[in-house]
Design a protein around this motif. Structure first.
Motif, PDB file in Angstrom:
ATOM      1  N   ARG A   1     -10.991  73.499  10.564  1.00 54.16           N
ATOM      2  CA  ARG A   1     -11.150  74.946  10.382  1.00 54.16           C
ATOM      3  C   ARG A   1     -11.545  75.633  11.689  1.00 54.16           C
ATOM      4  NH1 ARG A   1      -8.899  78.492   8.469  1.00 54.16           N
ATOM      5  NH2 ARG A   1      -8.926  77.837   6.311  1.00 54.16           N
ATOM      6  N   MET A   2     -12.415  74.996  12.467  1.00 55.02           N
ATOM      7  CA  MET A   2     -12.818  75.593  13.750  1.00 55.02           C
ATOM      8  C   MET A   2     -11.626  75.664  14.699  1.00 55.02           C
ATOM      9  SD  MET A   2     -16.568  73.861  14.241  1.00 55.02           S
ATOM     10  CE  MET A   2     -17.674  73.858  12.838  1.00 55.02           C
ATOM     11  N   LEU A   3     -10.796  74.633  14.701  1.00 56.82           N
ATOM     12  CA  LEU A   3      -9.621  74.639  15.584  1.00 56.82           C
ATOM     13  C   LEU A   3      -8.603  75.671  15.104  1.00 56.82           C
ATOM     14  CD1 LEU A   3      -9.167  70.778  16.106  1.00 56.82           C
ATOM     15  CD2 LEU A   3     -10.144  72.428  17.715  1.00 56.82           C
ATOM     16  N   ALA A   4      -8.403  75.741  13.791  1.00 58.17           N
ATOM     17  CA  ALA A   4      -7.451  76.716  13.253  1.00 58.17           C
ATOM     18  C   ALA A   4      -7.941  78.143  13.522  1.00 58.17           C
ATOM     19  CB  ALA A   4      -7.252  76.487  11.757  1.00 58.17           C
ATOM     20  N   ASP A   5      -9.252  78.365  13.381  1.00 57.09           N
ATOM     21  CA  ASP A   5      -9.817  79.696  13.670  1.00 57.09           C
ATOM     22  C   ASP A   5      -9.569  80.078  15.124  1.00 57.09           C
ATOM     23  OD1 ASP A   5     -10.740  79.904  11.095  1.00 57.09           O
ATOM     24  OD2 ASP A   5     -12.864  79.642  11.568  1.00 57.09           O
ATOM     25  N   ALA A   6      -9.484  79.058  15.998  1.00 55.03           N
ATOM     26  CA  ALA A   6      -9.250  79.327  17.424  1.00 55.03           C
ATOM     27  C   ALA A   6      -7.755  79.460  17.731  1.00 55.03           C
ATOM     28  CB  ALA A   6      -9.861  78.204  18.269  1.00 55.03           C
ATOM     29  N   GLY A   7      -6.929  79.428  16.705  1.00 53.79           N
ATOM     30  CA  GLY A   7      -5.494  79.668  16.897  1.00 53.79           C
ATOM     31  C   GLY A   7      -4.650  78.409  17.009  1.00 53.79           C
ATOM     32  N   GLN A   8      -5.240  77.240  16.837  1.00 50.87           N
ATOM     33  CA  GLN A   8      -4.443  76.010  16.933  1.00 50.87           C
ATOM     34  C   GLN A   8      -3.599  75.781  15.673  1.00 50.87           C
ATOM     35  OE1 GLN A   8      -6.153  72.298  18.020  1.00 50.87           O
ATOM     36  NE2 GLN A   8      -6.516  72.966  20.122  1.00 50.87           N
ATOM     37  N   ARG A   9      -2.486  75.064  15.879  1.00 48.62           N
ATOM     38  CA  ARG A   9      -1.710  74.558  14.730  1.00 48.62           C
ATOM     39  C   ARG A   9      -2.330  73.210  14.364  1.00 48.62           C
ATOM     40  NH1 ARG A   9       3.622  73.959  17.588  1.00 48.62           N
ATOM     41  NH2 ARG A   9       2.071  73.574  19.178  1.00 48.62           N
ATOM     42  N   VAL A  10      -2.910  73.148  13.173  1.00 48.47           N
ATOM     43  CA  VAL A  10      -3.687  71.960  12.785  1.00 48.47           C
ATOM     44  C   VAL A  10      -3.127  71.381  11.491  1.00 48.47           C
ATOM     45  CG1 VAL A  10      -5.994  71.107  12.178  1.00 48.47           C
ATOM     46  CG2 VAL A  10      -5.764  73.020  13.776  1.00 48.47           C
ATOM     47  N   LEU A  11      -3.008  70.076  11.456  1.00 49.55           N
ATOM     48  CA  LEU A  11      -2.601  69.385  10.235  1.00 49.55           C
ATOM     49  C   LEU A  11      -3.707  68.401   9.858  1.00 49.55           C
ATOM     50  CD1 LEU A  11      -0.311  68.612   8.169  1.00 49.55           C
ATOM     51  CD2 LEU A  11       0.293  66.788   9.773  1.00 49.55           C
ATOM     52  N   VAL A  12      -4.053  68.356   8.574  1.00 46.97           N
ATOM     53  CA  VAL A  12      -5.048  67.383   8.105  1.00 46.97           C
ATOM     54  C   VAL A  12      -4.334  66.370   7.209  1.00 46.97           C
ATOM     55  CG1 VAL A  12      -7.241  67.050   6.895  1.00 46.97           C
ATOM     56  CG2 VAL A  12      -6.829  69.199   8.136  1.00 46.97           C
ATOM     57  N   LEU A  13      -4.504  65.088   7.529  1.00 41.24           N
ATOM     58  CA  LEU A  13      -3.932  64.019   6.704  1.00 41.24           C
ATOM     59  C   LEU A  13      -5.069  63.337   5.956  1.00 41.24           C
ATOM     60  CD1 LEU A  13      -1.442  62.494   9.314  1.00 41.24           C
ATOM     61  CD2 LEU A  13      -0.885  64.009   7.382  1.00 41.24           C
ATOM     62  N   GLU A  14      -4.985  63.339   4.640  1.00 42.67           N
ATOM     63  CA  GLU A  14      -6.077  62.797   3.809  1.00 42.67           C
ATOM     64  C   GLU A  14      -5.505  61.749   2.857  1.00 42.67           C
ATOM     65  OE1 GLU A  14      -9.508  62.837   3.269  1.00 42.67           O
ATOM     66  OE2 GLU A  14      -8.909  61.485   1.637  1.00 42.67           O
ATOM     67  N   ALA A  15      -6.178  60.600   2.800  1.00 46.21           N
ATOM     68  CA  ALA A  15      -5.685  59.495   1.971  1.00 46.21           C
ATOM     69  C   ALA A  15      -5.846  59.761   0.476  1.00 46.21           C
ATOM     70  CB  ALA A  15      -6.437  58.217   2.343  1.00 46.21           C
ATOM     71  N   ARG A  16      -6.926  60.404   0.094  1.00 49.22           N
ATOM     72  CA  ARG A  16      -7.207  60.587  -1.343  1.00 49.22           C
ATOM     73  C   ARG A  16      -6.394  61.744  -1.914  1.00 49.22           C
ATOM     74  NH1 ARG A  16     -12.329  57.988  -2.102  1.00 49.22           N
ATOM     75  NH2 ARG A  16     -13.501  57.884  -0.162  1.00 49.22           N
ATOM     76  N   ASP A  17      -6.542  61.941  -3.237  1.00 46.94           N
ATOM     77  CA  ASP A  17      -5.872  63.080  -3.875  1.00 46.94           C
ATOM     78  C   ASP A  17      -6.811  64.278  -3.958  1.00 46.94           C
ATOM     79  OD1 ASP A  17      -7.683  62.265  -5.749  1.00 46.94           O
ATOM     80  OD2 ASP A  17      -6.237  61.917  -7.364  1.00 46.94           O
ATOM     81  N   ARG A  18      -7.848  64.251  -3.137  1.00 45.06           N
ATOM     82  CA  ARG A  18      -8.810  65.359  -3.147  1.00 45.06           C
ATOM     83  C   ARG A  18      -9.444  65.509  -1.763  1.00 45.06           C
ATOM     84  NH1 ARG A  18     -13.765  63.328  -2.693  1.00 45.06           N
ATOM     85  NH2 ARG A  18     -14.045  61.150  -3.271  1.00 45.06           N
ATOM     86  N   VAL A  19     -10.045  66.685  -1.579  1.00 38.93           N
ATOM     87  CA  VAL A  19     -10.802  66.990  -0.363  1.00 38.93           C
ATOM     88  C   VAL A  19     -12.265  66.595  -0.603  1.00 38.93           C
ATOM     89  CG1 VAL A  19     -11.744  69.048   0.814  1.00 38.93           C
ATOM     90  CG2 VAL A  19      -9.270  68.848   0.421  1.00 38.93           C
ATOM     91  N   GLY A  20     -13.025  66.342   0.453  1.00 40.26           N
ATOM     92  CA  GLY A  20     -14.489  66.180   0.320  1.00 40.26           C
ATOM     93  C   GLY A  20     -15.001  64.798   0.654  1.00 40.26           C
ATOM     94  N   GLY A  21     -14.149  63.763   0.554  1.00 42.98           N
ATOM     95  CA  GLY A  21     -14.576  62.409   0.908  1.00 42.98           C
ATOM     96  C   GLY A  21     -15.820  61.981   0.154  1.00 42.98           C
ATOM     97  N   ARG A  22     -16.887  61.700   0.903  1.00 45.06           N
ATOM     98  CA  ARG A  22     -18.125  61.228   0.284  1.00 45.06           C
ATOM     99  C   ARG A  22     -18.961  62.372  -0.297  1.00 45.06           C
ATOM    100  NH1 ARG A  22     -19.932  57.619   5.194  1.00 45.06           N
ATOM    101  NH2 ARG A  22     -18.145  58.636   6.197  1.00 45.06           N
ATOM    102  N   MET A  23     -18.407  63.586  -0.331  1.00 46.72           N
ATOM    103  CA  MET A  23     -18.995  64.686  -1.114  1.00 46.72           C
ATOM    104  C   MET A  23     -18.058  64.873  -2.298  1.00 46.72           C
ATOM    105  SD  MET A  23     -19.905  67.199   2.047  1.00 46.72           S
ATOM    106  CE  MET A  23     -21.019  68.301   1.184  1.00 46.72           C
ATOM    107  N   HIS A  24     -18.482  64.424  -3.453  1.00 45.93           N
ATOM    108  CA  HIS A  24     -17.564  64.404  -4.591  1.00 45.93           C
ATOM    109  C   HIS A  24     -18.338  64.712  -5.864  1.00 45.93           C
ATOM    110  CE1 HIS A  24     -14.406  63.550  -7.233  1.00 45.93           C
ATOM    111  NE2 HIS A  24     -14.643  62.273  -7.463  1.00 45.93           N
ATOM    112  N   THR A  25     -18.001  65.827  -6.484  1.00 46.29           N
ATOM    113  CA  THR A  25     -18.712  66.264  -7.689  1.00 46.29           C
ATOM    114  C   THR A  25     -17.821  66.062  -8.911  1.00 46.29           C
ATOM    115  OG1 THR A  25     -19.762  67.968  -6.309  1.00 46.29           O
ATOM    116  CG2 THR A  25     -20.042  68.153  -8.698  1.00 46.29           C
TER     117      THR A  25
END
Ligand SMILES: Cc1cc2nc3c(=O)[nH]c(=O)nc-3n(C[C@H](O)[C@H](O)[C@H](O)COP(=O)(O)OP(=O)(O)OC[C@H]3O[C@@H](n4cnc5c(N)ncnc54)[C@H](O)[C@@H]3O)c2cc1C
Length: 452
Positions: free
Chosen positions: A20-44
């Motif tokens: 998000r910080m890089l995207a806010d600065a105007g970068q083209r950013v891609l996030v690759l995530e293994a799970r079917d959700r965001v948050g990793g070890r933060m999971h409710t």
């Protein structure tokens, strides 16, 4: 495939904050995530109609916390719940002696004083320790000097063993003497009545995140990286790798060429601990109204020793207990039914038949999770806090690492992971993204979405 400025691998708090910080600065950013959700070890888990945090629950000390500032700016409600860091006293607790009988106020106060006394000696022993000394070594030296009676020594020893298991997910003899140096709590601790994973979800909203994209290989060449998944190869000028230390240690992501010793050796030296949660929902409350924590000492608390009252979050009578270190690993091999039965036997030693059969439970197994392979990092014997920061790289100017294991001042926490994401963004941009502006931009974006 498309070229990006930066690929971020992993959508936990470190990954989404950095992206998000890089995207806010105007970068083209891609996030690759293994799970079917965001948050990793933060999971409710909200399936029961109330939030159950299966990963992180607490901000351990809100004073001077950049993370708490972010939470406050975003208007995320919190609830004070100190003693999340295995303190002996400080807030109302119900203590039980080794035979399972409740301690009266005088005995509880004596117990807390014993722990504080040995803790002071322990600090001195840690300061005098030699390289290669374990936390067990320094604990034994402090106990030897304590002047306490043998049975009280046994209980304090047990307490320190449990503290290391909870704070580091490790056996006390595997932790370096300096392994808890950074473990300071400034101010109250708080938990999240709406569930902690609201935070990474709100940061992540609007980012280009590809879920179910486990990265198996990252290759690098001057000014370029390529991340291989079974859904294609993604290319960028650089990458930020935020996969957990356990995943790096297992070699699940191959690096081409291999990582240099400055990074691979810290990966090998640092430890990845196991810390699991067991939530039990009861038909009726059988414990006191005022206590934050129930804690059993000695025999009665050999395995299941601490019970946290989370009824205020669930709105139902509910206790949370932990299984960490070697016990946490053994527990993972058992069925949920066996785990619940064993926890109930321990509770009934304290409260007898008043303990009804639970109406619901949750049991985590973070050590078996292929995209975590443990709960959080620690300074194993022979490692140091410098290893955490060395792990951040960068490697050849194109490969950055972030995540809790890369933040030596506060590893194993959400706060450390967040700041590590900020550091990676800072190194990439060549300037420090302003954290207050970062938080405000999230609110502005949310207002824009609501208004459109
Ligand atoms: C049970 C438990 C309780 C905890 N309690 C607390 C607490 O109360 N307070 C606190 O501050 N901290 C707590 N922690 C620690 C805290 O959760 C972590 O420090 C923090 O969430 C780590 O964030 P991260 O971004 O570094 O890693 P993660 O959240 O693990 O993010 C890394 C991401 O990488 C992804 N990934 C893994 N492999 C690959 C791959 N090959 N390709 C692509 N993606 C991949 C993962 O799926 C994950 O989403 C707890 C942790 C556990 C497990």
């Amino acid at each position: 495939m498309t070229g990006y400025d930066t690929i971020v691998i992993g959508a936990g708090i470190a990954g989404v904050s950095c992206a998000r910080m890089l995207a806010d600065a105007g970068q083209r950013v891609l996030v690759l995530e293994a799970r079917d959700r965001v948050g990793g070890r933060m999971h409710t888990d909200r399936s029961a109609g109330f939030p159950v945090d299966l990963g992180a629950s607490w901000i351990h000390g809100i004073e001077g916390s950049a993370l708490f500032e972010l939470v406050r700016t975003l208007g995320i409600p919190t609830r004070e719940f100190t003693v999340g860091s295995f303190q002996a006293g400080g807030r109302p607790m119900e203590h039980f002696a080794g035979d399972g009988s409740p301690m009266d106020d005088a005995a509880s106060a004596q117990w807390t004083a014993d722990v504080e006394h040995v803790d002071r000696l322990l600090l001195d022993e840690i300061a005098r320790s030699s390289p290669g000394d374990t936390y067990l070594d320094v604990t034994e030296r402090a106990l030897d000097r304590s002047g306490l009676a043998p049975e009280r020594i046994d209980e304090v020893r047990e307490y320190f063993r449990h503290r290391v298991e909870e704070q580091c997910g490790a056996w006390i003899g595997d932790l370096d003497a300096h392994g808890l140096d950074e473990d300071a709590i400034d101010g109250d601790e708080v938990i999240f009545p709406r569930g902690y994973d609201e935070l990474p979800h709100r940061i992540a909203a609007g980012l280009d995140i590809r879920l179910e994209h486990p990265v198996t290989m990252i290759s690098r060449s001057p000014g370029a990286v390529a991340a291989t998944t079974d859904r294609g190869v993604f290319r960028a000028a650089r990458a930020v790798v935020t996969v957990p230390l356990g995943v790096l240690k297992a070699g699940d992501v191959r690096f081409e060429p291999a990582l240099p010793a400055e990074v691979s050796e810290p990966i090998a030296r640092l430890g990845m601990g196991v810390f699991n949660k067991v939530y039990l929902e009861f038909p009726e409350r059988f414990w006191g109204e005022r206590s934050y924590v129930l804690r059993a000492l000695g025999e009665a608390g050999a395995d299941w020793h601490s019970w946290y009252d989370v009824s205020a979050i669930s709105g139902r009578p509910m206790l949370l207990t932990f299984a960490a270190g070697p016990f946490g690993i053994r527990m993972q091999a058992q069925s949920d039914e066996a785990v619940v039965a064993s926890a109930l036997r321990a509770l009934r030693q304290l409260y007898g038949p008043a303990v009804g059969d639970p109406v619901a439970h949750r049991v985590t197994r973070w050590g078996d999770d292929p995209f975590s392979r443990g709960s959080y990092s620690h300074v194993a014997v022979g490692a140091s806090h410098r290893d955490h920061d060395a792990l951040a790289g960068p490697v050849d100017g194109v490969l950055h690492f972030a995540g809790e294991a890369t933040w030596g001042a506060e590893p194993a926490t959400v706060g450390g992971a967040y700041l590590s994401g900020h550091r990676a963004a800072e190194r990439i941009l060549g300037r420090s993204p302003d954290l207050a502006a970062f938080a405000r931009a999230i609110l502005t974006r949310e207002a824009g979405i609501q208004g459109s």
